[in-house]
Design an enzyme around this catalytic site. Sequence first.
Site: not given
Ligand code: SAM
Length: 281
Positions: A31, A62, A86, A106, A138-139, A156, A159, A163
């Site tokens: 991204q 948080h 983060d 993450e 990947d989660g 966390d 949207d 990913p």
């Molecule tokens: N608080 C924020 C929100 O509400 O939009 C989210 C913050 S956090 C930085 C979101 C994290 O989810 C990102 O670092 C992103 O890389 C991670 N992410 C997105 N898709 C993912 C997946 N499939 N598996 C693991 N992490 C993922």
Amino acid sequence: MTEWAREELHPDHAQSLRVERLHYDSETEHQRLRVFENPTFGRVLTLDGVVQTTEGDNFIYHEMMTHVPILAHGAARRVCIVGGGDGGMAREVLKHATVEHVTMVEIDAGVVEFSKRYLPTLSQGAFDDPRLELVIADGAEFMRGTKGGFDVIIVDSTDPVGPGEVLFTDTFYGHAKRALNDDGILVTQNGVPFLQGSELTNTMRAFRALFVESTCYLATIPTYAGGPMAFGWGTDGDGRRTPMDVLQGRFDASGISTDYYNPAVHVASFALPGYVSRLIP
Ligand code: SAM
């Protein structure tokens, strides 16, 4: 010429943040990552143009996604964070001395790396805590294959686009349920119901089929535009009915200082206005 960062996450509603100074702007493997300074919110992290977190208001999000499930549970030893690159979520979870192990999954190593460099006030050393196990994966894949044994799982994520999309599927929720201990609790970032109503409805429909107890709770984060954000809640335990005095006792015993969370806010956050409760099938 003043630069503004415009977020166009919703079809008919946008928000703009003044860019006082740009610290970083480039593509990661997954991204586009930007970190900039804003006079009111401090440093801001955006992914693909969408605000992820800011130094100024991240505490609300948080604290509510960590202390609510952990203090409701009362004996959470093993916690899993999906996303959270983060480091802010890990920061709050690791404040609980009773938590023995945190697995953070993450997908984007770039988010972790650049958050450590440009947003150290978010993680505040959490990445160096020996209880934290960071898994870059990947989660959804992780949850499919994990042995589980988690007391609390906190999703966390970004949207449900790119990913993050796979983290809002019935399959992922089913695997997360299986990875929980009997009275374990799953909480999910579930968007802003006023502008992302179907997101909440879909998750609640899935939780209703999986858990004895499923609902959501709310908190308003200024830079998540559109009103209160919903946090999905699913459990087979009775965490939702933990009495206020018990929550107060646990909060006092934890010795944790907060700027948003307290037991009264905890209990009140489950009181849902009509336009939100009508989104829950
Ligand atoms: N608080 C924020 C929100 O509400 O939009 C989210 C913050 S956090 C930085 C979101 C994290 O989810 C990102 O670092 C992103 O890389 C991670 N992410 C997105 N898709 C993912 C997946 N499939 N598996 C693991 N992490 C993922």
